[in-house]
Design a protein around this motif. Sequence first.
Motif, PDB file in Angstrom:
ATOM      1  N   ILE A  83      34.872 -16.149   1.894  1.00 18.24           N
ATOM      2  CA  ILE A  83      34.434 -17.483   1.528  1.00 18.24           C
ATOM      3  C   ILE A  83      33.237 -17.900   2.380  1.00 18.24           C
ATOM      4  O   ILE A  83      33.060 -17.437   3.502  1.00 18.24           O
ATOM      5  N   LEU A  84      32.421 -18.764   1.828  1.00 19.05           N
ATOM      6  CA  LEU A  84      31.338 -19.453   2.540  1.00 19.05           C
ATOM      7  C   LEU A  84      31.115 -20.785   1.830  1.00 19.05           C
ATOM      8  O   LEU A  84      31.633 -21.008   0.740  1.00 19.05           O
ATOM      9  N   GLY A  85      30.318 -21.657   2.450  1.00 20.10           N
ATOM     10  CA  GLY A  85      29.923 -22.878   1.764  1.00 20.10           C
ATOM     11  C   GLY A  85      30.465 -24.158   2.344  1.00 20.10           C
ATOM     12  O   GLY A  85      30.005 -25.237   1.962  1.00 20.10           O
ATOM     13  N   ILE A  86      31.426 -24.095   3.245  1.00 16.63           N
ATOM     14  CA  ILE A  86      31.988 -25.333   3.783  1.00 16.63           C
ATOM     15  C   ILE A  86      30.933 -26.112   4.558  1.00 16.63           C
ATOM     16  O   ILE A  86      30.920 -27.338   4.543  1.00 16.63           O
ATOM     17  N   MET A  87      30.017 -25.403   5.221  1.00 13.67           N
ATOM     18  CA  MET A  87      28.921 -26.073   5.938  1.00 13.67           C
ATOM     19  C   MET A  87      27.556 -25.574   5.458  1.00 13.67           C
ATOM     20  O   MET A  87      26.603 -25.502   6.227  1.00 13.67           O
ATOM     21  N   PHE A 109      35.251 -13.097  -3.811  1.00 12.79           N
ATOM     22  CA  PHE A 109      34.345 -14.006  -3.106  1.00 12.79           C
ATOM     23  C   PHE A 109      34.401 -15.372  -3.764  1.00 12.79           C
ATOM     24  O   PHE A 109      34.480 -15.486  -4.988  1.00 12.79           O
ATOM     25  N   SER A 110      34.335 -16.415  -2.932  1.00 13.30           N
ATOM     26  CA  SER A 110      34.262 -17.774  -3.460  1.00 13.30           C
ATOM     27  C   SER A 110      33.341 -18.610  -2.593  1.00 13.30           C
ATOM     28  O   SER A 110      33.408 -18.562  -1.362  1.00 13.30           O
ATOM     29  N   ASN A 111      32.465 -19.361  -3.248  1.00 21.95           N
ATOM     30  CA  ASN A 111      31.551 -20.263  -2.559  1.00 21.95           C
ATOM     31  C   ASN A 111      32.149 -21.664  -2.588  1.00 21.95           C
ATOM     32  O   ASN A 111      32.217 -22.302  -3.638  1.00 21.95           O
ATOM     33  N   PHE A 112      32.603 -22.134  -1.440  1.00 25.88           N
ATOM     34  CA  PHE A 112      33.227 -23.462  -1.355  1.00 25.88           C
ATOM     35  C   PHE A 112      32.143 -24.529  -1.279  1.00 25.88           C
ATOM     36  O   PHE A 112      31.330 -24.529  -0.356  1.00 25.88           O
ATOM     37  N   LYS A 132      40.867 -30.424   2.213  1.00 26.50           N
ATOM     38  CA  LYS A 132      40.257 -30.006   0.939  1.00 26.50           C
ATOM     39  C   LYS A 132      39.998 -28.506   0.911  1.00 26.50           C
ATOM     40  O   LYS A 132      40.178 -27.849  -0.119  1.00 26.50           O
ATOM     41  N   ALA A 133      39.575 -27.950   2.061  1.00 26.25           N
ATOM     42  CA  ALA A 133      39.310 -26.510   2.125  1.00 26.25           C
ATOM     43  C   ALA A 133      40.586 -25.711   1.928  1.00 26.25           C
ATOM     44  O   ALA A 133      40.592 -24.677   1.253  1.00 26.25           O
ATOM     45  N   ALA A 134      41.672 -26.164   2.529  1.00 27.21           N
ATOM     46  CA  ALA A 134      42.959 -25.472   2.365  1.00 27.21           C
ATOM     47  C   ALA A 134      43.389 -25.496   0.898  1.00 27.21           C
ATOM     48  O   ALA A 134      43.843 -24.482   0.351  1.00 27.21           O
ATOM     49  N   ARG A 135      43.242 -26.650   0.252  1.00 30.96           N
ATOM     50  CA  ARG A 135      43.611 -26.767  -1.160  1.00 30.96           C
ATOM     51  C   ARG A 135      42.731 -25.893  -2.037  1.00 30.96           C
ATOM     52  O   ARG A 135      43.212 -25.238  -2.972  1.00 30.96           O
ATOM     53  N   GLU A 136      41.432 -25.843  -1.724  1.00 32.03           N
ATOM     54  CA  GLU A 136      40.520 -25.022  -2.519  1.00 32.03           C
ATOM     55  C   GLU A 136      40.836 -23.544  -2.347  1.00 32.03           C
ATOM     56  O   GLU A 136      40.788 -22.765  -3.308  1.00 32.03           O
TER      57      GLU A 136
END
Length: 363
Positions: free
Chosen positions: A287-291, A317-320, A343-347
Amino acid sequence: MSLNLNGDDFCYEQKEFYASPENVKTMGRTVFKDNELYMIHSASYIEFNFVCRVLYVDVSAFMKENSRLAVFVNDKLVYNLTIDIEHGNRIIEIFDSETLHYGTAKLVKLNSAVDSSIIKINKIITDENGRIYPSEDRKYKMEFIGAEMTNGFGVEGGRESSGRYLISEENAIMAYPYLAAEEINADLQVVAYNGFGLLTGYSEDGDLIPEKAFPQYYEETAILPDGSLCGKWDFSKFQPDFIIVNLGTNDFNYCDDEEKFELFYKEYTEFLRKLRHLNPNAQIFCILGIMGDKLSEKAQYAVWDYCYDYDEAAMYFSNFQLLPDKKETIGTSGFPSRNTHIKAARELIRVMRKYLDEEKYRL
């Protein structure tokens, strides 16, 4: 020996237990040596069932000034303590009464390796008839690989925070790895170092800091607060069902041209190969995208190309897209707040449910 640690009129003969595998369940890359358990990484914990009238835990800090420790009894947070090296051993009273207690205790290290002290579990103390034994394994095992976000850096800070590292602003049980593991009933292992990246450590000027490239340390048990290593990790101790990789945010400033983008892609692919070799049965989620998502495309291509080249069917792969909006609170230096971690945990769980076989994995 009489046990009367709280000054009450009654006292018991005491029984002492070490935090050994026979007595407690241990999670995280810990070290048990000379009858003492060393908790190094954030979210490392011990968990045990108890049947006793009296329960104390003897702990101390090692190699750095301090760290925080959360104590749960029957899933309820009862203490959030600072364990500091100056005061030596600290005796934590879980309960002390004439009534027999049954239940489960869990002690979780809240701060990251390198930046905080190691917490030593010296012994667990009960009355003479007391008994403790390891809690049962949970349904799944999860390993999280990353840096500050994975450790919960800044989650208890805010816009007004100084930006420097404070143990009071980092909290592993408020971070998305711990929250996600609790939600799907998983045992948890976190391997994360603040300021580390895939190619380089964080640098405001975009300088290359290769000694803070994470992959070279993955096979080590831990980097210690003094910068030394404490031996190779035995991967047979913990074979995860799921691995979540969140690396790349600290590489943003360094990766400023196409040549460096390609180098990031190459090193990401090599790290995937190492992960699969050491964890042959894990479902791997990158994953990436949280920041920010500057390197998300390269990470995504690395995952896709690896899957194609090696006929890999258990890597995703997932872009958060979870950057906080202007109205949302943020943590220290713009790091995620508690709300963003939730929100990140839920996603993450949503993404896992999207890709995994519902019959095999009932998340």
